[in-house]
Design a protein around this motif. Sequence first.
Motif, PDB file in Angstrom:
ATOM      1  N   ARG A  67       0.819  -1.214   0.000  1.00 53.05           N
ATOM      2  CA  ARG A  67       0.000   0.000   0.000  1.00 53.05           C
ATOM      3  C   ARG A  67       0.853   1.264   0.000  1.00 53.05           C
ATOM      4  NH1 ARG A  67      -2.787   2.782   5.009  1.00 53.05           N
ATOM      5  NH2 ARG A  67      -4.511   3.935   4.061  1.00 53.05           N
ATOM      6  N   GLY A  68       2.166   1.107   0.176  1.00 58.05           N
ATOM      7  CA  GLY A  68       3.022   2.281   0.287  1.00 58.05           C
ATOM      8  C   GLY A  68       4.417   2.036  -0.234  1.00 58.05           C
TER       9      GLY A  68
ATOM     10  N   GLY B  96      -0.246   4.881   3.189  1.00 53.09           N
ATOM     11  CA  GLY B  96      -1.406   5.688   3.541  1.00 53.09           C
ATOM     12  C   GLY B  96      -1.668   6.802   2.553  1.00 53.09           C
ATOM     13  N   PRO B  97      -2.531   7.750   2.918  1.00 51.53           N
ATOM     14  CA  PRO B  97      -2.877   8.847   2.011  1.00 51.53           C
ATOM     15  C   PRO B  97      -1.673   9.730   1.717  1.00 51.53           C
ATOM     16  CG  PRO B  97      -3.702   9.272   4.231  1.00 51.53           C
ATOM     17  CD  PRO B  97      -3.225   7.859   4.216  1.00 51.53           C
ATOM     18  N   GLY B  98      -1.586  10.188   0.488  1.00 48.84           N
ATOM     19  CA  GLY B  98      -0.479  11.050   0.087  1.00 48.84           C
ATOM     20  C   GLY B  98       0.741  10.299  -0.383  1.00 48.84           C
ATOM     21  N   ILE B  99       0.726   8.964  -0.264  1.00 43.48           N
ATOM     22  CA  ILE B  99       1.858   8.150  -0.700  1.00 43.48           C
ATOM     23  C   ILE B  99       1.610   7.728  -2.144  1.00 43.48           C
ATOM     24  CG2 ILE B  99       3.329   6.181  -0.181  1.00 43.48           C
ATOM     25  CD1 ILE B  99       3.045   8.201   2.126  1.00 43.48           C
ATOM     26  N   GLU B 100       2.450   8.182  -3.034  1.00 43.91           N
ATOM     27  CA  GLU B 100       2.307   7.840  -4.445  1.00 43.91           C
ATOM     28  C   GLU B 100       3.088   6.563  -4.763  1.00 43.91           C
ATOM     29  OE1 GLU B 100       0.256   9.471  -6.291  1.00 43.91           O
ATOM     30  OE2 GLU B 100      -0.146  11.074  -4.838  1.00 43.91           O
ATOM     31  N   HIS B 101       2.823   5.995  -5.940  1.00 37.32           N
ATOM     32  CA  HIS B 101       3.554   4.820  -6.429  1.00 37.32           C
ATOM     33  C   HIS B 101       3.510   3.687  -5.411  1.00 37.32           C
ATOM     34  CE1 HIS B 101       4.992   7.457  -9.585  1.00 37.32           C
ATOM     35  NE2 HIS B 101       5.429   8.296  -8.665  1.00 37.32           N
ATOM     36  N   LYS B 102       2.324   3.301  -5.019  1.00 41.58           N
ATOM     37  CA  LYS B 102       2.150   2.275  -3.996  1.00 41.58           C
ATOM     38  C   LYS B 102       2.797   0.961  -4.430  1.00 41.58           C
ATOM     39  CE  LYS B 102      -2.167   4.412  -2.436  1.00 41.58           C
ATOM     40  NZ  LYS B 102      -1.484   5.272  -1.512  1.00 41.58           N
ATOM     41  N   GLY B 103       3.388   0.279  -3.469  1.00 43.56           N
ATOM     42  CA  GLY B 103       4.080  -0.967  -3.747  1.00 43.56           C
ATOM     43  C   GLY B 103       5.515  -0.779  -4.178  1.00 43.56           C
ATOM     44  N   THR B 104       6.035   0.429  -4.021  1.00 49.83           N
ATOM     45  CA  THR B 104       7.402   0.741  -4.437  1.00 49.83           C
ATOM     46  C   THR B 104       8.414   0.244  -3.409  1.00 49.83           C
ATOM     47  OG1 THR B 104       6.695   2.727  -5.615  1.00 49.83           O
ATOM     48  CG2 THR B 104       9.001   2.627  -4.962  1.00 49.83           C
ATOM     49  N   VAL B 105       9.535  -0.261  -3.899  1.00 57.33           N
ATOM     50  CA  VAL B 105      10.693  -0.531  -3.050  1.00 57.33           C
ATOM     51  C   VAL B 105      11.724   0.547  -3.360  1.00 57.33           C
ATOM     52  CG1 VAL B 105      12.528  -2.141  -2.443  1.00 57.33           C
ATOM     53  CG2 VAL B 105      10.253  -3.012  -3.028  1.00 57.33           C
TER      54      VAL B 105
END
Length: 442
Positions: free
Chosen positions: A39-40, A291-300
């Motif tokens: 999710r983040g 959470g909210p405001g976090i772009e590109h979810k699932g990024t390492v």
Amino acid sequence: MKSPPNILWIFTDQHRASAMGCAGDLNIETPHLDALAARGVRFSNAYSNTPLCSPFRASLFTGQYSTTHGVISNHRPLLPVQPELPELVRNAGYFTSYRGKWHASGGCFGHHFVSPWFRPGWEDWIGWENSGKSHWDFEYAEQNSPKIHVAKEYMTDWLANSTIDFIQGRQENEQPWFHVVSIEPPHPPRRVPEIYWNQYKDREIVLRENIDPEHPKFGEYLLDLRQYYAQIKCVDDNVGRIVQTLKDTGQYDNTVIAYLSDHGDTLGSHGRQGKSRPEEESSGIPLLISGPGIEHKGTVSKALISGVDMMPTFLGLLDMEIPGSVEGSDLSRLLKDQTAEGAECAYLQYEHCGFPQKANSVWRTLCKNNWKYTWHLAEGEMQLFDIEKDPFELNNLVNDNSSKAVREELLAEMKQKAESINDKFFDRREAFLKGNNWEYLM
């Protein structure tokens, strides 16, 4: 106008970066931590700027290095002489709440009450200084009363229950909140509820390449690893319960969640146990932010980040002013832009945790790009590893002639970083070499 997000920090003790399913560890299934990562952002190069309990905790809430805030060991308290994160977010309209192990007021052992003077900014506080003896029947205090209570549940379960109660109590309140739950496991002692131990007591453990199965203490390492993973499994289940409560109360979509730890544990790697070392197993920490405001979810993200950056990063995420006393970097851009760069380097410090201070336990490490470079107060230049090519730190290049230019560049940057934060490490090194024993002490 969109309401400010709630902030939840789930903060464990001695959980090393690699010990999660989403980090590729075949010994542990962590579906709830993996879901946070999906999710983040998961930071694969997150470090403890001081891999020891109290110094890291002090850095977390001040944004300062240990040589600045003064908590260089578990025996020294954090004095409230600089702005701290809970004070700042409280002044910005947040309700602030803390649960669990504090360990930043100088009490290395014992379950004593922590005076509000040592923990400014927390409106709601249930916790203790340091347990260290048992994760059952542990003592805690509530709010500003010195009365000691005894919890009969397993610590991880009890803290999750207390956090769930807090979240449920905020359901109808529009005021944003900042809540920290500080969970001592997987820190020793390694006892864990039977339901988790039964999953691991006979489990085949996939060893890291830097664990020697012929080591005379290998049997002890193996037991430690099994107990450690059982503790983390319990943590993961409770993370799932906490997140589910956020969903059930309608607060999940407006809550930024960070999962992190103060340092790792060597657990037999390089023939060592415990923390306080520059090796990845000790200094690397898990860091998941979702959470909210976090772009590109699932990024390492491979960007460098350390504990000293957490306070300014979250202030940046909330568009709040960062005090001039802060030495860490605002890396909130990493949560919004996948291509953004992290900190220029990660600078790690360690002082001997005890009395008297010993020069042979004092070191500094600089992490930059793929390099990890360590100096020792007594022994001098100690380690150089190419972490990208050698993630298990098996090939020390510090005496390799081909690495001379790299070492010179890293040493110059390490000295520059030390000077920028008034860390007198290299002056103390010179004093030690001259036999000036009192001058090299902190």
